[in-house]
Design a protein around this motif. Structure first.
Motif, PDB file in Angstrom:
ATOM      1  N   ASN A   1       2.665   6.184  -4.862  1.00 17.51           N
ATOM      2  CA  ASN A   1       2.855   5.326  -6.033  1.00 17.51           C
ATOM      3  C   ASN A   1       2.927   3.842  -5.703  1.00 17.51           C
ATOM      4  O   ASN A   1       3.474   3.059  -6.495  1.00 17.51           O
ATOM      5  CB  ASN A   1       4.117   5.748  -6.808  1.00 17.51           C
ATOM      6  N   CYS A   2       2.372   3.448  -4.551  1.00 18.85           N
ATOM      7  CA  CYS A   2       2.234   2.014  -4.240  1.00 18.85           C
ATOM      8  C   CYS A   2       0.936   1.550  -4.904  1.00 18.85           C
ATOM      9  O   CYS A   2      -0.123   1.488  -4.265  1.00 18.85           O
ATOM     10  CB  CYS A   2       2.219   1.776  -2.737  1.00 18.85           C
ATOM     11  N   SER A   3       1.020   1.221  -6.158  1.00 16.29           N
ATOM     12  CA  SER A   3      -0.165   1.040  -6.989  1.00 16.29           C
ATOM     13  C   SER A   3      -0.975  -0.216  -6.676  1.00 16.29           C
ATOM     14  O   SER A   3      -2.078  -0.375  -7.200  1.00 16.29           O
ATOM     15  CB  SER A   3       0.236   1.035  -8.465  1.00 16.29           C
ATOM     16  N   SER A   4      -0.466  -1.112  -5.822  1.00 18.35           N
ATOM     17  CA  SER A   4      -1.210  -2.318  -5.452  1.00 18.35           C
ATOM     18  C   SER A   4      -1.742  -2.283  -4.023  1.00 18.35           C
ATOM     19  O   SER A   4      -2.450  -3.193  -3.596  1.00 18.35           O
ATOM     20  CB  SER A   4      -0.324  -3.565  -5.614  1.00 18.35           C
ATOM     21  N   LEU A   5      -1.422  -1.225  -3.280  1.00 17.94           N
ATOM     22  CA  LEU A   5      -1.840  -1.123  -1.877  1.00 17.94           C
ATOM     23  C   LEU A   5      -3.360  -1.066  -1.791  1.00 17.94           C
ATOM     24  O   LEU A   5      -3.999  -0.247  -2.457  1.00 17.94           O
ATOM     25  CB  LEU A   5      -1.223   0.120  -1.243  1.00 17.94           C
ATOM     26  N   LEU A   6      -3.949  -1.921  -0.954  1.00 20.64           N
ATOM     27  CA  LEU A   6      -5.407  -2.055  -0.892  1.00 20.64           C
ATOM     28  C   LEU A   6      -6.034  -1.355   0.302  1.00 20.64           C
ATOM     29  O   LEU A   6      -7.126  -0.794   0.185  1.00 20.64           O
ATOM     30  CB  LEU A   6      -5.792  -3.542  -0.867  1.00 20.64           C
ATOM     31  N   GLU A   7      -5.386  -1.395   1.436  1.00 17.35           N
ATOM     32  CA  GLU A   7      -5.952  -0.787   2.637  1.00 17.35           C
ATOM     33  C   GLU A   7      -4.843  -0.393   3.597  1.00 17.35           C
ATOM     34  O   GLU A   7      -3.732  -0.915   3.523  1.00 17.35           O
ATOM     35  CB  GLU A   7      -6.931  -1.743   3.327  1.00 17.35           C
TER      36      GLU A   7
END
Length: 415
Positions: free
Chosen positions: A145-151
């Motif tokens: 649920n880390c909805s902003s994690l990109l890579e």
């Protein structure tokens, strides 16, 4: 015990103030009492000696290692200390960063070896995390649920991707797995809807259930031959998936593995596969043809060629779908059972092209609840059996329409 100490400290301080000798804190400033007259002193704020947090971090230890168990008042980039109380910080505890907003990046020191469950769960502003290769163990839901994690780049010390590790990280585009990865556990990347590609190391052995389900942007997957098992729903609802290479060691394609992979255009089934379970390729509407090797001896219900029906129909055959296989094989038996055109895989010649749909007892072109009612009417002797009705109602192809056919039709319908 703590309340007793506080009471004693308050008594001593009060006595000292009355005696005119003790500093007192007012609004964060140090003041001095002199004969009942209060003077403010221009000194720096003093930290509360009873506050267990140090620079926004809360630690505990066992005398050998330190464990980070709490974080507060942090924003932007957070660098976790490598030491506390002269002990190495080796563990990030359960739920330590959970629901902490405003943190955009976390740098984990190379002293850390273990990250416990839900450590960064629901950090909705977290965009990046630096994980050192010293990390050898991560529990479930660490970054879920880390909805902003990109890579993310997994530590080389990790031999698996834990359960639900990155589930619902909806902006996650790029993942680099450890070259030592053996297992990708259940729901590991479920609903990573921006994930476009992933490269598997040749150490990988098993992909567990629903590990990549609902990864809509995933277009191509190349699974190394080291993998011996892919579990149920592993790539279900990957609606953008067009191409996948299956491993040579695979012996079974589990139920609903590629369920509703509506963009899948082709699939090559390895000759090691003996079983294709029910609904394995259900809803793969762009998969117009499949070659089934003679090694396959068991094919489950609606494993190939079916999708959601139109109107009242619960399901229906994919338009233009056909099967290639060896004459007399389980592939031909399945094709005949489901009225699917069958081609000889060696000559390419059409062997059979049925026009009757199994279970379509009322001959309306689809299998619906009305077919169950029609089947009951047949068994009650209220409907005359024609050749076509017999062909569609005789579910087990034994030349007789009886209660067993009704049971098979019911099972097919509720499936």
């Amino acid at each position: 015990m703590l309340n007793s100490i506080k009471k004693k400290a308050a008594f001593i301080m009060a006595f000292a103030v009355l005696a005119g000798t003790a500093p007192v804190l007012y609004g964060g400033e140090s003041v001095i009492s002199d004969g009942g007259i209060i003077y403010a002193a221009a000194t720096e704020d003093t930290e509360d000696p009873l506050d267990p947090y140090v620079d926004g971090f809360l630690f505990t230890n066992d005398g050998i290692k330190s464990v980070l168990i709490g974080v507060r008042d942090k924003e932007g980039e957070v660098v976790i200390p490598s030491e506390d109380s002269d002990l190495p910080v080796q563990v990030i505890g359960q739920c330590t960063f959970q629901r902490k907003t405003g943190i955009t990046k976390v740098v984990v020191p190379d002293s850390v070896k273990f990250i416990e469950s839900n450590a960064f769960d629901i950090c909705t502003d977290l965009e990046a995390v630096d994980l050192p290769d010293s990390v050898i163990s991560m529990e479930k839901c660490v970054f879920s649920n880390c909805s902003s994690l990109l890579e993310v780049k997994m530590p080389e010390g990790m031999t698996s991707v834990p359960e639900s590790c990155f589930s619902n990280c909806r902006k996650l585009k790029s993942v680099v797995l450890s070259s030592n990865t053996k297992n990708i556990y259940t729901y590991a990347f479920q609903q990573c809807r921006a994930l476009e590609s992933i490269e598997f190391p040749d150490t990988l052995e098993r992909i567990y259930g629903a590990s990549f389900s609902d990864c809509y942007a995933l277009e191509e997957v190349n699974i190394p031959d080291s993998v011996y098992m892919i579990d149920m729903y592993a790539f279900a609802e990957c609606s953008g998936l067009k191409k996948i290479k299956l491993p040579a060691k695979l012996t079974a394609i589990k139920a609903r593995t590629f369920y509703h992979c509506s963009s899948l255009e082709s699939i090559e089934i390895p000759e090691t596969v003996t079983t294709v379970e029910e609904n394995a390729f259900y809803g793969c509407e762009n998969l117009k043809s499949v070659t089934i090797p003679p090694s396959v001896t068991q094919i489950g219900k609606m494993a190939f060629g079916y999708t959601v029906g139109e109107g009242a129909a619960q399901f229906g055959l994919i338009d233009g779908f056909s099967i290639k296989g060896q004459v007399g094989s389980a592939a031909q038996e399945y094709a005949n059972m489901h009225m699917i055109p069958f081609y000889d895989m060696e000559t390419g010649e059409l062997v059979s092209a049925p026009t009757i749909i199994k279970g379509d007892v009322d001959s309306d072109g689809s299998v619906t609840a009305s077919d169950l009612a029609s089947m009951i009417q047949i068994l009650l002797g209220k409907v005359e059996l024609t050749e076509d009705i017999t062909a569609s109602a005789d579910m087990d192809d034994n030349g007789i329409v009886n209660i067993l056919d009704l049971i098979k039709l019911k099972n097919l319908f509720i499936q």
